[in-house]
Motif scaffolding. Structure first.
Motif, PDB file in Angstrom:
ATOM      1  N   THR A 100      -6.863   1.495   6.964  1.00  0.00           N
ATOM      2  CA  THR A 100      -7.855   2.467   6.511  1.00  0.00           C
ATOM      3  C   THR A 100      -7.831   2.611   4.999  1.00  0.00           C
ATOM      4  OG1 THR A 100      -7.439   3.714   8.547  1.00  0.00           O
ATOM      5  CG2 THR A 100      -8.765   4.791   6.865  1.00  0.00           C
ATOM      6  N   ILE A 101      -6.639   2.816   4.451  1.00  0.00           N
ATOM      7  CA  ILE A 101      -6.512   2.992   3.007  1.00  0.00           C
ATOM      8  C   ILE A 101      -6.992   1.750   2.265  1.00  0.00           C
ATOM      9  CG2 ILE A 101      -4.851   3.319   1.126  1.00  0.00           C
ATOM     10  CD1 ILE A 101      -3.184   5.009   3.118  1.00  0.00           C
ATOM     11  N   LEU A 128       0.272  -2.903  -0.722  1.00  0.00           N
ATOM     12  CA  LEU A 128      -1.184  -2.895  -0.594  1.00  0.00           C
ATOM     13  C   LEU A 128      -1.845  -3.046  -1.969  1.00  0.00           C
ATOM     14  CD1 LEU A 128      -3.118  -0.199   1.471  1.00  0.00           C
ATOM     15  CD2 LEU A 128      -3.888  -0.887  -0.781  1.00  0.00           C
ATOM     16  N   LEU A 129      -1.398  -2.255  -2.930  1.00  0.00           N
ATOM     17  CA  LEU A 129      -2.027  -2.269  -4.246  1.00  0.00           C
ATOM     18  C   LEU A 129      -1.719  -3.555  -5.016  1.00  0.00           C
ATOM     19  CD1 LEU A 129      -1.558   1.474  -5.190  1.00  0.00           C
ATOM     20  CD2 LEU A 129      -3.710   0.311  -4.706  1.00  0.00           C
ATOM     21  N   SER A 132      -4.306  -5.972  -3.898  1.00  0.00           N
ATOM     22  CA  SER A 132      -5.708  -5.542  -3.855  1.00  0.00           C
ATOM     23  C   SER A 132      -6.530  -5.930  -5.078  1.00  0.00           C
ATOM     24  CB  SER A 132      -5.777  -4.025  -3.683  1.00  0.00           C
ATOM     25  OG  SER A 132      -5.365  -3.377  -4.882  1.00  0.00           O
ATOM     26  N   GLY A 133      -5.897  -6.087  -6.214  1.00  0.00           N
ATOM     27  CA  GLY A 133      -6.639  -6.361  -7.449  1.00  0.00           C
ATOM     28  C   GLY A 133      -6.889  -5.132  -8.288  1.00  0.00           C
ATOM     29  N   GLN A 134      -6.651  -3.943  -7.729  1.00  0.00           N
ATOM     30  CA  GLN A 134      -6.779  -2.723  -8.516  1.00  0.00           C
ATOM     31  C   GLN A 134      -5.466  -2.441  -9.255  1.00  0.00           C
ATOM     32  OE1 GLN A 134      -7.932  -3.020  -5.459  1.00  0.00           O
ATOM     33  NE2 GLN A 134     -10.124  -2.736  -5.790  1.00  0.00           N
ATOM     34  N   LEU A 168      -4.120   8.248  -4.535  1.00  0.00           N
ATOM     35  CA  LEU A 168      -3.551   7.930  -3.224  1.00  0.00           C
ATOM     36  C   LEU A 168      -2.388   8.888  -3.006  1.00  0.00           C
ATOM     37  CD1 LEU A 168      -3.330   6.302  -0.677  1.00  0.00           C
ATOM     38  CD2 LEU A 168      -2.219   4.469  -1.982  1.00  0.00           C
ATOM     39  N   PHE A 169      -2.619   9.853  -2.134  1.00  0.00           N
ATOM     40  CA  PHE A 169      -1.720  11.002  -1.965  1.00  0.00           C
ATOM     41  C   PHE A 169      -0.959  10.856  -0.653  1.00  0.00           C
ATOM     42  CE2 PHE A 169      -1.248  15.802  -1.724  1.00  0.00           C
ATOM     43  CZ  PHE A 169      -0.519  15.915  -2.900  1.00  0.00           C
ATOM     44  N   CYS A 170       0.098  11.634  -0.510  1.00  0.00           N
ATOM     45  CA  CYS A 170       0.901  11.590   0.722  1.00  0.00           C
ATOM     46  C   CYS A 170       1.390  13.003   1.012  1.00  0.00           C
ATOM     47  CB  CYS A 170       2.083  10.637   0.538  1.00  0.00           C
ATOM     48  SG  CYS A 170       2.981  10.225   2.051  1.00  0.00           S
TER      49      CYS A 170
END
Length: 393
Positions: A100-101, A128-129, A132-134, A168-170
């Protein structure tokens, strides 16, 4: 109904990540593992009954999630547990929270846009990051007197950058166990609204919260619902990750439709497992008592950890967390490197406990120990930890 969380169930030979594949993390399989965040408890009897009944039916065809029994079970849980008025229309199914993220970041950013997150943090976020390319922008938490707080001054500087797009929070926070307060959440929301930043909040540990603390969904605290998304699952709550599935609340219709289109049309992942659907319906509708007993048991496990460390391991600092079944231990006073600590744990104590370096800890040396297990195993693990520490002190 009283649940016996002291019951020991042998998980070996079940293709279990924590027990059968511990060599992937620790280099050998014969360690007592306290690693990946699932629990050594059987799921609630209502879920087991629902699975058993469907297994006897014997037909396992394609399954749908977009129906009232599934979505109303979720919204009713949020209303009864958190006084949150979540709408059925906001809900989307997803194969996992990380999927999802990943898709939301794809929808909401361009290459080289900034995604901001607190550190230390959940290791899957970093992976993930990185892929991702971000650009990942770390907002280090302030660590003082055994507790973590958000560095709001630094966060505002990072949010104000032109290419900042997502926080991106937790909540509750993995690995520190913080449950962010109403004031902290309102500050986060206010800053993100000021700079037009979307908040993607991973709330998967929402149900494991201890006394005197309260999980608050961010949707409860803002009128600008277009800016907030909650990604979560029943899997941590009911110990069902291998049944598959998660869900998200996406109030913004355009983002919700984009996400659903990518998942269904492009990626072909919109068909859930029947057992994943049944576990959500049965668990949320009938197993609240089980969660209450679970949290009480885990709270006592955390107290056991605290007492043991205080009495037996004076060079380790431990403050009981506000949430999660993850004990975050400060080992900075130990006269050893992270590598030496891990070597002692694995080869002297025969115990598998995750290094804080996995979670990109900002300073010091930490261990993350999963205490979601019968107390017999926990005490064994703590004694192995002591044996390891004694060997390097």
């Amino acid at each position: 109904m009283s649940i016996n969380f002291d019951k020991v169930v042998n998980r070996k030979g079940t293709y279990c990540t924590q027990w059968d594949f511990s060599a992937d993390r620790f280099g050998k399989n014969d360690v007592l593992p306290f690693s990946i965040s699932d629990m050594d408890f059987q799921s609630p009897p209502e879920i087991l009954q629902a699975i058993d009944e469907h297994s006897k039916h014997g037909i396992f065809g394609y399954t749908r999630w977009n129906h009232n029994p599934y979505k109303s079970a979720i919204t009713s849980w949020y209303q009864s547990r958190f006084s949150a008025n979540m709408l059925n229309d906001w809900i989307v199914y997803s194969p996992s929270v990380i999927y999802t993220i990943s898709k939301l970041i794809e929808i909401l950013t361009d290459t080289d846009d900034h995604v901001i997150l607190q550190t230390p943090g959940y290791d899957a976020f970093f992976k993930l990051l990185d892929a991702s390319g971000q650009k990942m922008v770390k907002n280090p938490l302030i660590y003082q007197s055994g507790s973590y707080t958000i560095d709001f001054e630094n966060l505002e500087k990072q949010l104000s950058k032109q290419r900042a797009k997502i926080l991106l929070f937790c909540n509750p926070h993995n690995p520190t166990g913080r449950v962010w307060t109403k004031d902290e959440l309102q500050k986060i929301i206010g800053l993100c609204e000021k700079y037009d930043i979307k908040i993607i909040s991973d709330d998967i540990h929402m149900d494991i919260v201890y006394q005197n603390h309260q999980y608050i969904p961010i949707t409860n605290l803002t009128q600008n619902l277009d800016n907030v998304i909650i990604c979560t699952s029943a899997s941590k709550t009911f110990n069902t990750p291998s049944l598959g599935g998660s869900y998200a609340f996406i109030p913004n219709e355009q983002i919700r439709n984009q996400f659903s289109s990518i998942m269904k049309q492009r990626d072909g992942l919109s068909s859930p497992t029947i057992f994943g659907v049944l576990s959500v319906i049965a668990g949320y509708n009938h197993s609240a008592y089980w969660v209450d007993e679970l949290v009480a048991y885990l709270d006592n496990n955390m107290r056991t950890v605290s007492s043991f460390i205080k009495d037996e391991l004076p060079n380790i600092t431990f403050k009981k967390p506000e949430s999660t079944y993850l004990a975050w231990m400060d080992c900075s006073k130990l006269h050893a490197t992270d590598e030496e600590i891990q070597d002692a744990l694995v080869n002297i104590g025969d115990v598998g406990i995750m290094s804080g370096s996995v979670y990109q800890v900002n300073e010091g040396k930490f261990l993350r120990m999963n205490i979601g297990c019968p107390r017999e195993k926990l005490i064994d693990g703590l004694e192995r930890l002591k044996k390891s520490v004694d060997a390097i002190e």
